[in-house]
Design a protein around this motif. Structure first.
Motif, PDB file in Angstrom:
ATOM      1  N   GLU A 493       6.252   8.219 -26.583  1.00  0.00           N
ATOM      2  CA  GLU A 493       5.921   7.170 -27.215  1.00  0.00           C
ATOM      3  C   GLU A 493       4.630   6.411 -26.466  1.00  0.00           C
ATOM      4  N   MET A 494       4.087   7.300 -25.762  1.00  0.00           N
ATOM      5  CA  MET A 494       2.811   6.910 -24.959  1.00  0.00           C
ATOM      6  C   MET A 494       3.153   5.638 -23.736  1.00  0.00           C
ATOM      7  N   ASN A 495       4.456   5.410 -23.455  1.00  0.00           N
ATOM      8  CA  ASN A 495       4.761   4.445 -22.522  1.00  0.00           C
ATOM      9  C   ASN A 495       4.419   5.025 -21.290  1.00  0.00           C
ATOM     10  N   PRO A 496       3.951   4.200 -20.186  1.00  0.00           N
ATOM     11  CA  PRO A 496       3.333   4.676 -19.122  1.00  0.00           C
ATOM     12  C   PRO A 496       4.424   4.744 -18.140  1.00  0.00           C
ATOM     13  N   LYS A 497       4.437   6.033 -17.244  1.00  0.00           N
ATOM     14  CA  LYS A 497       5.515   5.990 -16.084  1.00  0.00           C
ATOM     15  C   LYS A 497       4.682   6.442 -14.926  1.00  0.00           C
ATOM     16  N   ILE A 498       4.919   5.763 -13.825  1.00  0.00           N
ATOM     17  CA  ILE A 498       4.211   5.963 -12.365  1.00  0.00           C
ATOM     18  C   ILE A 498       4.860   7.138 -11.879  1.00  0.00           C
ATOM     19  N   SER A 499       3.822   8.110 -11.371  1.00  0.00           N
ATOM     20  CA  SER A 499       4.621   9.317 -10.676  1.00  0.00           C
ATOM     21  C   SER A 499       3.778   9.587  -9.322  1.00  0.00           C
ATOM     22  N   ASP A 500       4.223  10.669  -8.596  1.00  0.00           N
ATOM     23  CA  ASP A 500       3.639  11.116  -7.381  1.00  0.00           C
ATOM     24  C   ASP A 500       3.828  10.007  -6.303  1.00  0.00           C
ATOM     25  N   PHE A 501       5.183   9.977  -5.790  1.00  0.00           N
ATOM     26  CA  PHE A 501       5.354   9.160  -4.648  1.00  0.00           C
ATOM     27  C   PHE A 501       5.288   9.820  -3.414  1.00  0.00           C
ATOM     28  N   GLY A 502       4.734  11.059  -3.268  1.00  0.00           N
ATOM     29  CA  GLY A 502       4.809  11.825  -1.929  1.00  0.00           C
ATOM     30  C   GLY A 502       3.777  10.924  -0.814  1.00  0.00           C
ATOM     31  N   MET A 503       2.966   9.871  -1.339  1.00  0.00           N
ATOM     32  CA  MET A 503       2.232   9.221  -0.249  1.00  0.00           C
ATOM     33  C   MET A 503       2.722   8.066  -0.080  1.00  0.00           C
ATOM     34  N   ALA A 504       3.854   7.562  -0.693  1.00  0.00           N
ATOM     35  CA  ALA A 504       4.377   6.320  -0.769  1.00  0.00           C
ATOM     36  C   ALA A 504       4.903   6.049   0.729  1.00  0.00           C
ATOM     37  N   ARG A 505       4.727   4.783   1.063  1.00  0.00           N
ATOM     38  CA  ARG A 505       5.627   4.174   2.316  1.00  0.00           C
ATOM     39  C   ARG A 505       6.583   2.963   1.903  1.00  0.00           C
ATOM     40  N   ILE A 506       7.461   2.798   2.668  1.00  0.00           N
ATOM     41  CA  ILE A 506       8.379   1.880   2.728  1.00  0.00           C
ATOM     42  C   ILE A 506       8.443   0.951   3.665  1.00  0.00           C
ATOM     43  N   PHE A 507       8.353  -0.470   3.101  1.00  0.00           N
ATOM     44  CA  PHE A 507       8.201  -1.702   4.253  1.00  0.00           C
ATOM     45  C   PHE A 507       9.706  -2.064   4.330  1.00  0.00           C
ATOM     46  N   GLY A 508      10.288  -2.319   5.758  1.00  0.00           N
ATOM     47  CA  GLY A 508      11.465  -3.079   5.793  1.00  0.00           C
ATOM     48  C   GLY A 508      11.478  -4.376   6.200  1.00  0.00           C
ATOM     49  N   GLY A 509      12.466  -5.149   6.047  1.00  0.00           N
ATOM     50  CA  GLY A 509      12.481  -6.525   6.242  1.00  0.00           C
ATOM     51  C   GLY A 509      11.581  -7.478   5.797  1.00  0.00           C
ATOM     52  N   ASN A 510      10.817  -8.198   6.755  1.00  0.00           N
ATOM     53  CA  ASN A 510       9.876  -9.026   6.261  1.00  0.00           C
ATOM     54  C   ASN A 510       8.319  -8.481   6.641  1.00  0.00           C
ATOM     55  N   GLN A 511       8.348  -7.121   6.948  1.00  0.00           N
ATOM     56  CA  GLN A 511       6.981  -6.356   7.087  1.00  0.00           C
ATOM     57  C   GLN A 511       6.200  -6.418   5.858  1.00  0.00           C
ATOM     58  N   SER A 512       4.997  -6.794   5.967  1.00  0.00           N
ATOM     59  CA  SER A 512       3.802  -7.005   5.079  1.00  0.00           C
ATOM     60  C   SER A 512       2.758  -6.168   5.059  1.00  0.00           C
ATOM     61  N   GLU A 513       2.338  -5.540   6.111  1.00  0.00           N
ATOM     62  CA  GLU A 513       1.364  -4.457   6.196  1.00  0.00           C
ATOM     63  C   GLU A 513       1.697  -3.575   7.444  1.00  0.00           C
ATOM     64  N   ALA A 514       0.916  -2.446   7.145  1.00  0.00           N
ATOM     65  CA  ALA A 514       1.042  -1.462   8.507  1.00  0.00           C
ATOM     66  C   ALA A 514      -0.428  -0.703   8.537  1.00  0.00           C
ATOM     67  N   ASN A 515      -0.376  -0.056   9.601  1.00  0.00           N
ATOM     68  CA  ASN A 515      -1.622   0.984  10.079  1.00  0.00           C
ATOM     69  C   ASN A 515      -1.345   2.085  10.178  1.00  0.00           C
ATOM     70  N   THR A 516      -2.216   3.094   9.723  1.00  0.00           N
ATOM     71  CA  THR A 516      -1.859   4.453   9.989  1.00  0.00           C
ATOM     72  C   THR A 516      -3.412   5.186  10.361  1.00  0.00           C
ATOM     73  N   ASN A 517      -3.322   6.281  11.066  1.00  0.00           N
ATOM     74  CA  ASN A 517      -4.299   7.161  11.302  1.00  0.00           C
ATOM     75  C   ASN A 517      -4.625   8.292  10.114  1.00  0.00           C
ATOM     76  N   ARG A 518      -3.628   8.394   9.351  1.00  0.00           N
ATOM     77  CA  ARG A 518      -3.543   9.388   8.391  1.00  0.00           C
ATOM     78  C   ARG A 518      -3.976   8.752   7.014  1.00  0.00           C
ATOM     79  N   VAL A 519      -4.823   8.705   6.796  1.00  0.00           N
ATOM     80  CA  VAL A 519      -5.429   8.150   5.554  1.00  0.00           C
ATOM     81  C   VAL A 519      -5.434   8.919   4.287  1.00  0.00           C
ATOM     82  N   VAL A 520      -4.579   8.562   3.319  1.00  0.00           N
ATOM     83  CA  VAL A 520      -4.391   9.478   2.378  1.00  0.00           C
ATOM     84  C   VAL A 520      -4.740   8.874   1.055  1.00  0.00           C
ATOM     85  N   GLY A 521      -4.890   9.416   0.057  1.00  0.00           N
ATOM     86  CA  GLY A 521      -5.214   8.622  -1.228  1.00  0.00           C
ATOM     87  C   GLY A 521      -6.224   9.388  -1.970  1.00  0.00           C
TER      88      GLY A 521
END
Length: 675
Positions: A493-521
Motif C-alpha cells: 500500500e506504499m506505506n513506509p517501513k524503516i529498515s537496516d538497523f545494522g548500524m544502529a546504537r542504543i542509548f541507556g538511561g539519560n544518555q543523550s550523545e556518544a562518540n565513536t572512532n568508527r564512522v558508519v553511514g
C-alpha cells in the motif's frame, strides 16, 4: 523407595544406564558431518537425466563405497565416462583422524548435499569439518598443488595478549607443516597442541591430499599458513582451505586426540611395567564404557528436552564467527540476548524459497550482502538478507539486527521474521516489501509520478513516526545512524517501513550523545558533527530525516545534486531559494498538479530546521511530528544549514585516485541497491 524385587530404585537406574552403555558401545550413533562451505563456480551446467548426471552418480557411488577402504588413507579419485563433455571426475579427502565408517558417512553426505547446494552444476566443491568433496568435468592434475579455490573462516574474537598468541601460533604452524608433509602414515596429516597459559591450550591441524610429495605438501601448507597473519591476526580460531591442503587452529578440541601419537617410552622401561600398563589400559577401557554409558543417559535425557524447542545452530560453530550469546556493549542495562529467543528457519527451507539464491530472485545488494526474494511453501513472501563473506561490516550488522530489530514492533519499521544460522550461512528473514525501497520511485523520472502529493505526505509522516518510536516511544532509545531513501521500504500500500538497523546504537538511561572512532553511514545524509567528529545523538537522525524530507519534496538526491545546480548541494540550494522567497521552485515538477502549496512550503521549512548546523538548533522528532500534523504551530526561522557534508566533502572525494578509497571509515558514497 524399593522396587518390587527389594532392589533400591537408584540401583535399578544405574543398571539400566550401564545396559544402555553396552548398547551404545555396540550400536554407535553416527554423527552428522558439520557443513562449512560450498562453492559453485557456475562454469557449466548439465541437464537433468543427462549423460553427465549419470556419470556423476557413478562417481558418487564409487567414492562413497571406496571411502570405507582402509588402504585409501582417507583419499580417493573416481572417473566415469569416456567422451567429453560428459566425463565426470571426483575426489574426496577425509580428515586424518576419522575412522573408515565416519569417512564413508561424510563422503556419502557430501555427494547428496553437493548437488542440492549446486544444482545442475558440473563443477562444485563442498567442505565439512570431517571431509572435502570436489567434482568437475575437467580432469584433475595430481601430484601438483591446486590453489584454484581458497576459503578462509575465522573467529571474530581476538586474544588479549596477541603478541604471545602469535608467537605460539607461528611456532606451532611451522612445526605442524613439517610434521604433516613428512608424515609416514601416508595421510599427510598431523595435529599439535600447545599451552598458551596454565589454563588455555591451542589445538592445531594440518593436512594435504596424499598424492602430494613431501615438498609440494610443505609448499601448499606454507602458502595456507601465510594467509593467517593477513586474515586472522590474533583471532581465536581460523581455517584456511585449498583443494590440496588446509590448516586449522582453535582454542578447543576439534579433532580426536587419540590420533596424536603418545611420547615414546623411556629406554629400559618396558618389561613387567609395560605389561602392567597394558592391564591398566584394559581396565581403564572397561571403566570408560561405564562412564560413556552414564554420559549417554544424560545426553539422551537432554536431547529429549531439546526436541520441544526450536532448533538453532550455534553461531560459534557456524564458521567460528561469534558466540550464540551476543552481549553487545551497546545494549546498556540489557540482559544477554540469546538466539533461542528468535525464530529459526531451516536452511533447506530458505534454499527452496529462493531457488538456492538464484539471480532471478535477487532483489539488490547492500553493505551487508545480497538480498533475495523467497516464497515459503505456505505461499508467504519473504526477503532474505544473506551475509556476504567479503563484507567488511556484515558481522556487526548481523549481530545488531538480530539483537535489536526483533525487539521493535511498529507499523513503520520493517518486521524481522527470523534468522538462519546453518553451516557458513548467516541469514536474516524479513517480511517482503513488494514495492522495494523509496529511492526506486523517488529518483526515477517515470516511477516518481506514482508518488503524488498525498502519497508523499503519508510517507513523510510515516517515516517521522517510525523515528519518533525509535527515539522516545520504544523501551530502548535507538539511534538509527543510516536513515536514507534506500533504507525506507514500501509495502503493497506504499506505506513506509524503516529498515537496516545494522548500524544502529542504543542509548541507556539519560544518555543523550556518544562518540565513536568508527564512522558508519552515508555521506549526504550524515550530520556534520558525526561526519567530522564521530559525535552522534538523536539529532543526528533528525538531520538525516531533514535531508530525506527535502529529497521527497524536490525529487532529487542530496548526494551529487551539485552536478545539476551550479555547485549547490540540495541543502544549500534549498536555503538559497528560501532566503530569496522562491521556495516553490524547490518542488518536484511531478507534483505540480497534486501539490498543496502551503503544505509543501511547510515541509521545506521543517526540512531546513532539521538540517541546521548546530544540533541544539534542530528540533526533536516529537516536535517534528507535531509540526507536520498541525496547522496552527508557529515554526521558528531556520538558520544556515550545514555546508560541510554536501558539495565540499564530495568534491574533495573526487580528487582521490582510486574509487575504492571512497569507503574510508566504512562510509559509503554509493547508493545501496533496493530490496
Amino acid at each position: 523407595m524399593m522396587s518390587p524385587f527389594n532392589i533400591p530404585r537408584h540401583t535399578v537406574h544405574l543398571f539400566l544406564c550401564i545396559l544402555i552403555a553396552l548398547l551404545i558401545s555396540f550400536n554407535k550413533t553416527k554423527a552428522t558431518p558439520t557443513f562449512r562451505y560450498n562453492q559453485c563456480p557456475n562454469t557449466s551446467s548439465y541437464t537433468p537425466k543427462s549423460t553427465y548426471e549419470s556419470n556423476l552418480n557413478k562417481v558418487f557411488s564409487s567414492l562413497s563405497s571406496d571411502a570405507n577402504n582402509p588402504n585409501n588413507n582417507g583419499f580417493d579419485y573416481s572417473k566415469a565416462g569416456n567422451t567429453a563433455p560428459d566425463i565426470a571426475n571426483g575426489i574426496y579427502l577425509c580428515r586424518g583422524d576419522l575412522s573408515n565408517d565416519d569417512c564413508q558417512d561424510c563422503v556419502a553426505t557430501a555427494t547428496k548435499e553437493a548437488v542440492q547446494r549446486c544444482p545442475n552444476q558440473k563443477t562444485a566443491i563442498i567442505w565439512y569439518d570431517e571431509c572435502m568433496l570436489y567434482y568437475s568435468n575437467q580432469t584433475f592434475t595430481f601430484s601438483n598443488v591446486d590453489q584454484s579455490v581458497r576459503e578462509i573462516f575465522y573467529n571474530t574474537r581476538t586474544m588479549t595478549d596477541t603478541n604471545h598468541f602469535k608467537e605460539v601460533l607461528e611456532v606451532v604452524m611451522n612445526d605442524i607443516a613439517t610434521l604433516a608433509s613428512s608424515s609416514e602414515s601416508g595421510r599427510k596429516f598431523a595435529t599439535r597442541q600447545a599451552d598458551l597459559s596454565s589454563f588455555q591450550r591451542m589445538y592445531s591441524l594440518a593436512q594435504c591430499t596424499p598424492d602430494l610429495s613431501i615438498s609440494t605438501c610443505n609448499t601448499c601448507l606454507r602458502d595456507a599458513i601465510s594467509n593467517l597473519p593477513i586474515c586472522c591476526d590474533g583471532r581465536l580460531g581460523a581455517i584456511v582451505w585449498f583443494p590440496s591442503c588446509y590448516v586449522r587452529y582453535e582454542l578447543y578440541q576439534f579433532y580426536q586426540l587419540t590420533t596424536t601419537a603418545p611420547p615414546p617410552p623411556s629406554p629400559g622401561r618396558e618389561g613387567k611395567k609395560g605389561r602392567k600398563g597394558k592391564k591398566i589400559s584394559i581396565s581403564t577401557s572397561v571403566s570408560a564404557f561405564i562412564v560413556i554409558g552414564l554420559l549417554g543417559c544424560f545426553i539422551h535425557y537432554q536431547r529429549r528436552k531439546a526436541r520441544t524447542k526450536k532448533e538453532i545452530q550455534s553461531l560459534d560453530l557456524a564458521g567460528g564467527r561469534f558466540d550464540s550469546d551476543y552481549n553487545s556493549g551497546n545494549l546498556q542495562g540489557e540482559k544477554h540476548v540469546k538466539l533461542q529467543d528468535f525464530a529459526s528457519i531451516k536452511l533447506d527451507l530458505i534454499h527452496g524459497a529462493t531457488k538456492h539464491f538464484s539471480e532471478e530472485n535477487k532483489l539488490g545488494q547492500g553493505g551487508f550482502g545480497p538480498v533475495y526474494k523467497g516464497i515459503l511453501p505456505d505461499g508467504k513472501e519473504i526477503a532474505v538478507k544473506r551475509l556476504s563473506r567479503t563484507s567488511g561490516q556484515g558481522l556487526q550488522e548481523f549481530k545488531n539486527e538480530v539483537t535489536l530489530i526483533a525487539r521493535l514492533q511498529h507499523r513503520n519499521l520493517v518486521r524481522l521474521l527470523g534468522c538462519c544460522l546453518e553451516g557458513n550461512e548467516s541469514l536474516l528473514i524479513y517480511e517482503y516489501m513488494p514495492n522495494k525501497s523509496l529511492d526506486v520511485f523517488l529518483f526515477d523520472s517515470t516511477k516518481g509520478a506514482e508518488l503524488d502529493w498525498k502519497r508523499r505526505i503519508l510517507i513523510i509522516n510515516g517515516i517521522a513516526r517510525g523515528i519518533l518510536y525509535l527515539h522516545e516511544d520504544s523501551r530502548l532509545r535507538i539511534i538509527h545512524r543510516d536513515l536514507k531513501a534506500s533504507n525506507v521500504l514500501l509495502d503493497h500500500e506504499m506505506n513506509p517501513k524503516i529498515s537496516d538497523f545494522g548500524m544502529a546504537r542504543i542509548f541507556g538511561g539519560n544518555q543523550s550523545e556518544a562518540n565513536t572512532n568508527r564512522v558508519v553511514g552515508t555521506y549526504g545524509y550524515m550530520s556534520p558533527e558525526y561526519a567530522m567528529e564521530g559525535l552522534f545523538s538523536v539529532k543526528s537522525d533528525v538531520f538525516s530525516f531533514g535531508v530525506l524530507l527535502l529529497e521527497l519534496i524536490s525529487g532529487k538526491r542530496n548526494g551529487g545534486f551539485y552536478l545539476y545546480e551550479h555547485g549547490y548541494s540540495l541543502l544549500t540550494f534549498a536555503w538559497k531559494l528560501w532566503c530569496e522567497g522562491q521556495g516553490l521552485e524547490m518542488i518536484d515538477p511531478l507534483l505540480v498538479q497534486s501539490c498543496v502549496t502551503v503544505e509543501a512550503l511547510k515541509c521545506i521549512h521543517i526540512g531546513l530546521l532539521c538540517v541546521q548546523e548546530n544540533p541544539a538548533d534542530r528540533p526533536t522528532m516529537s516536535s517534528v511530528v507535531v509540526m507536520l500534523e498541525s496547522d496552527t504551530v508557529t515554526l521558528p526561522q531556520p538558520t544556515r544549514p550545514a555546508f560541510s557534508v554536501g558539495r565540499l566533502t564530495l568534491k574533495s572525494a573526487q580528487s582521490l585516485p582510486n574509487v575504492n578509497a571512497l569507503s574510508i571509515n566504512e562510509v559509503t558514497l554509493s547508493n545501496v541497491s533496493p530490496r
